[in-house]
Design an enzyme around this catalytic site. Structure first.
Site, PDB file in Angstrom:
ATOM      1  N   ASP A 109      61.209  68.860  -6.746  1.00 48.53           N
ATOM      2  CA  ASP A 109      61.387  69.485  -5.425  1.00 48.53           C
ATOM      3  C   ASP A 109      62.832  69.416  -4.943  1.00 48.53           C
ATOM      4  O   ASP A 109      63.222  70.113  -4.009  1.00 48.53           O
ATOM      5  CB  ASP A 109      60.504  68.783  -4.371  1.00 48.53           C
TER       6      ASP A 109
ATOM      7  N   ASP B  17      58.650  66.084  -2.228  1.00 46.20           N
ATOM      8  CA  ASP B  17      58.558  64.668  -2.576  1.00 46.20           C
ATOM      9  C   ASP B  17      58.925  64.410  -4.044  1.00 46.20           C
ATOM     10  O   ASP B  17      59.654  63.484  -4.341  1.00 46.20           O
ATOM     11  CB  ASP B  17      57.157  64.111  -2.274  1.00 46.20           C
TER      12      ASP B  17
ATOM     13  N   ILE C  58      92.697  66.336  30.658  1.00 45.42           N
ATOM     14  CA  ILE C  58      92.425  66.482  29.218  1.00 45.42           C
ATOM     15  C   ILE C  58      91.098  65.808  28.881  1.00 45.42           C
ATOM     16  O   ILE C  58      90.929  64.604  29.104  1.00 45.42           O
ATOM     17  CB  ILE C  58      93.565  65.868  28.387  1.00 45.42           C
TER      18      ILE C  58
ATOM     19  N   ASP D 126      54.587  71.046   2.857  1.00 50.46           N
ATOM     20  CA  ASP D 126      53.501  70.725   1.930  1.00 50.46           C
ATOM     21  C   ASP D 126      52.220  70.545   2.734  1.00 50.46           C
ATOM     22  O   ASP D 126      52.264  70.186   3.911  1.00 50.46           O
ATOM     23  CB  ASP D 126      53.808  69.435   1.169  1.00 50.46           C
TER      24      ASP D 126
END
Length: 846
Positions: free
Chosen positions: A595, A591, A260, A304
């Protein structure tokens, strides 16, 4: 109350440390951590382990004291191994939570410092702006257009206006600044805050459940049932053939323990936690564990531009005024006092007047720092200039208006100054400053200014326009109407050197890099072309053009777009949804507070660690500590490595466990003697399941890890032929072990020695197989075996254990083994290595 000196200089560091000792840390009470003792005890809280302990007790009562003690020792050693895994994981995740804890801008000793919010004390002066989470209960000292979201406390979603000049100046821990900026004094911390009185709300990131771990836990339950069924068959077959009932009971229990994969989900957690630690060293802080799995699936990275793809090291290179462009360093610039005022007064930088060097003395947004450095060469001149006026009102910059405005009191006069995106500022200008003369700003002159901006943007210059107003200067929206145009500053922000390599790595990995920026279309294209994100202008689209497209049209067109220019945060959300609609797994950076929706909507939300607001950090899955695009790519690579390593140890564990079960099952159905005693089965489990599997979890990446396409998010962990590899290899391990056992009997070595040969064959074949599991596509001849020192150490430890139970007389008696001769070792090495050798030949020539 707080005096004027404290408002400017704040507390001293010495006083802050004294108050921290007196009042305690600014944290809410947390649930008690699980103690190491409880973690250790929990290792025994397992059905199979309890059965084994019962079997140990029975062995003791039946006089098999050596067996009982040995089994107990093995159980304890397995538990210690499990404890070490879990304890390390808890420690790693505690460190992760500590890293993810909120920070605060505070004034100490006259300087602005960023500290852990837990270190705030009563009396501290803190700086707050849009997107910040209020770190303690405070009162506002100075502000402009300040609004707070208090829904966390009141349930009301409407923002609450705050003013330092009236009774409505209280701020509460956990609320969010949704507009404006200001200074505030801390009045209560920790459990004495309003939030502390209501309830603790600290996020327990380590409790986040990984989807992969959930799936494997379910798989484990299925495997448990199957293994127990096979173990019962083996036990009953032995009893039916007349073998000792007690011995067959122990065989069944021991085989269940070995077969197992109870540590599967635990090792996944260890692999994830170790991967998170490695990412942290590469400046990527993972806030949510499931993000680690999704990272490897990323097919689009929306990033960005400023500070992420570029260096965020701004320098003013050109100024446009009086109808022409002046190149700094090439042209002799005529004095333009109003331009200097507009870009200096309409600015949110902080200043350390103790520093002589202007570069180190100006602290703030890189664009604003660049504007000040363009007009001042030393801090003394700047200080004198700033002393000539006082700000009485401001409208902070926001991404929709793309402007910032202030009212300055210069002597008895009030003058308004505005700076922002050229097309926005020029549109609001009625007049133009031409030398010292103010006259009507004609349409032709506006077009001339815009063409100059366009030309500057083709040189990758980011353009900021300045304007002023000296009549009817009153607070409100009218401040930004009927302005007098001064000019434009062109600022260059060079691309990061490592960004171009990161973009190339993305493309080789089948990941599409996409640039999103508020800059002019031409500036964005110039930077994008240099970084090889795009080749043609047709791959660039502006926010204005985006608004003209329906969501359906955008979803069709988005496959051809690599750069989004002049966009706002609302556009970001549409971009994420459009990419996702085409079946992409999207990573999105952000940021600002606006956003947050796009970051939350993305499959991998990424917040900037340096410039990011608290709101966006909370919405994100990952925080970039260095705001660098290359770090995102490194995190994606690490995500792929972690997923690959999880597949490696799943392949290893399941194929080995299958081999162990088949060894016992085949000998029982062919009426052969039991090839392994219970204590030997447990030895196999101890030697092969623990350390080697963990070592695979930290296996370094293969050289081609970033050369393949991203995997599908819903791909099964057993996809790409893994289940077939597990079944075939497991079957071969079982068959080879049985053959080695039968040959030992055939050559007349006796049952004890033949069992020893079978034991060594089973262990050695698994230890050889662990090296095969390091790659799914490369043979042992192509893998550098020495790149994973942990695996070498784990295998060396296991081999040492085997040699000890064969050649140390005391252990040989305990484990019922024989000291093998060279000819017997030849049988072991042949049957344990032949399959690996043939498989490696096949892969090598393939």
């Amino acid at each position: 109350m707080i005096n004027e000196r404290e408002l400017e200089s704040g507390l001293t560091q010495v006083e802050a440390e004294r108050r921290l000792k007196k009042y305690g840390a600014n944290v809410l009470k947390q649930k008690k951590r699980v103690s190491p003792i409880k973690i250790f005890i929990s290792q025994f809280n397992d059905f199979i382990t309890w059965i084994l302990i019962v079997a140990t007790i029975i062995s003791g009562f039946m006089g098999e004291k050596a067996d009982a003690i040995t089994i107990l020792i093995i159980v304890i050693m397995n538990s210690i191994l499990g404890f070490v895994q879990e304890f390390k994981t808890e420690k790693s995740l505690e460190a992760l939570k500590e890293m993810a804890s909120p920070t605060s801008k505070v004034i100490r000793d006259g300087k602005v410092k960023v500290i852990n919010a837990g270190e705030l004390v009563i009396g501290d002066v803190i700086l707050l702006e849009t997107g910040d989470k209020v770190p303690a209960d405070c009162i506002l000292l100075s502000t402009g257009n300040f609004m707070v979201d208090e829904s966390l406390l009141t349930g009301e979603s409407v923002g609450v206006e705050k003013d330092s000049g009236d009774k409505n100046n209280s701020l509460y821990m956990g609320t969010i600044v949704i507009k404006g900026k200001g200074r505030a004094k801390v009045v209560e911390t920790g459990m004495k805050t309003e939030m502390g009185k209501i309830a603790g709300m600290l996020q327990d990131i380590e409790k986040e459940r990984s989807p992969l771990k959930e799936k494997l836990a379910s798989l484990g339950k299925v495997l448990v049932v199957m293994c127990i069924a096979i173990c019962i068959v083996v036990t009953l077959t032995g009893v039916w053939r007349g073998q000792d009932k007690y011995e067959m009971f122990l065989v069944g229990v021991s085989l269940a323990v070995a077969a197992i994969p109870e540590g599967l989900a635990a090792i996944v957690t260890v692999a994830l936690a170790l991967g998170v630690s490695r990412m942290l060293k590469r400046n990527a802080l993972i806030r949510k564990l499931p993000a680690v799995e999704t990272l490897g699936c990323t097919s689009v990275i929306c990033s960005d531009k400023t500070g992420t793809l570029t260096e965020n090291r701004m320098t003013v290179k050109a100024l446009y005024f009086n109808g022409r462009v002046h190149r700094i360093g090439k042209d002799i610039l005529p004095e333009n006092v109003l331009m200097k005022k507009a870009f200096t007064y309409c600015n949110d930088c902080n200043f350390d007047m103790k520093k002589a060097d202007i570069s180190g003395a100006v602290i703030g947004d890189p664009t604003e720092v660049a504007l000040i450095k363009a007009f001042f060469k030393d801090i003394k001149t700047l200080n004198t200039f700033l002393g000539k006026a006082r700000r009485t009102y401001d409208i902070p910059f926001d991404s929709d208006r793309k402007m910032m405005s202030v009212i300055m009191k210069e002597g008895s006069r009030k003058i308004g100054y505005v700076k922002g995106a050229p097309e926005r500022v020029i549109r609001r200008c009625k007049y133009i400053l031409d030398g010292s003369e103010v006259r009507i700003f004609t349409s032709d002159e506006k077009n001339k200014a815009l063409k100059a901006v366009e030309k500057m943007s083709f040189d990758a210059l980011r353009c900021i326009a300045g304007a002023y107003k000296d009549k009817e200067v009153v607070p409100g929206k009218s401040l930004e109407e009927n302005l007098i145009f001064i000019g434009v500053a062109g600022i260059i922000d060079p691309p990061r050197k490592e960004a171009k390599d990161a973009v190339l790595k993305c493309k080789l990995a089948g990941i599409r890099p996409v640039m999103i920026t508020g800059d002019h279309k031409n500036t964005a294209f110039a930077v994008g072309k240099e970084l090889d994100i795009c080749k043609h202008e047709s791959e660039v689209i502006t926010g204005e053009e985006l608004d003209k497209l329906s969501d359906r049209q955008l979803a069709v067109k988005i496959q051809d777009i690599s750069i989004f220019a002049r966009v706002n945060p609302g556009h970001k959300l549409r971009i994420v949804k459009a990419f996702k609609a085409k079946g992409n797994i999207v990573a999105m950076t952000g940021d600002g507070v606006n956003d947050a929706p796009a970051v939350k909507e993305a499959d991998i939300g990424i917040c900037m660690g340096i410039a990011g607001t608290d709101v966006t950090k909370e919405a994100s899955s990952m925080i970039l500590l260095d705001d660098n695009f290359a770090t995102i790519v490194s995190a994606v690579e690490e995500g792929r490595v972690i997923y690959d390593n999880i597949r490696k140890f799943i392949r290893y564990l399941l194929s080995c466990n299958l081999g162990e079960v088949l060894t016992m099952f085949l000998t029982s159905i062919f009426y052969l003697d039991t090839p392994l005693l219970p204590i030997q089965i447990l030895m196999v489990n101890l030697a092969t399941d623990g350390l080697p599997a963990i070592a695979l979890g930290v296996d370094p990446p293969q050289g081609d890890i970033m050369r393949g396409k991203p995997r599908a998010k819903n791909e099964s962990i057993f996809a790409r032929g893994l289940s077939e590899k597990i079944i075939v290899r497991g079957a071969l391990i079982g068959v080879c072990t049985v053959l080695a056992f039968v040959i030992g009997l055939y050559l007349g070595f006796g049952l004890k020695t033949s069992r020893t040969i079978a034991l060594c064959t089973l262990i050695m074949s698994q230890l050889i197989h662990v090296f095969e599991c390091r790659s799914e596509n490369h043979s042992l001849f192509e893998i550098n075996l020495f790149t994973n020192v942990y695996l070498l150490a784990a295998v060396a430890t296991s081999i040492t254990m085997v040699l000890c139970i064969l050649y140390l007389p005391f252990l040989r008696g305990v484990f019922h083994t024989s000291a093998l001769r060279i000819s017997q070792w030849a049988i072991v090495l042949f049957f344990s290595g032949i399959i690996a050798f043939l498989n490696s030949l096949y892969l090598y020539f393939k």
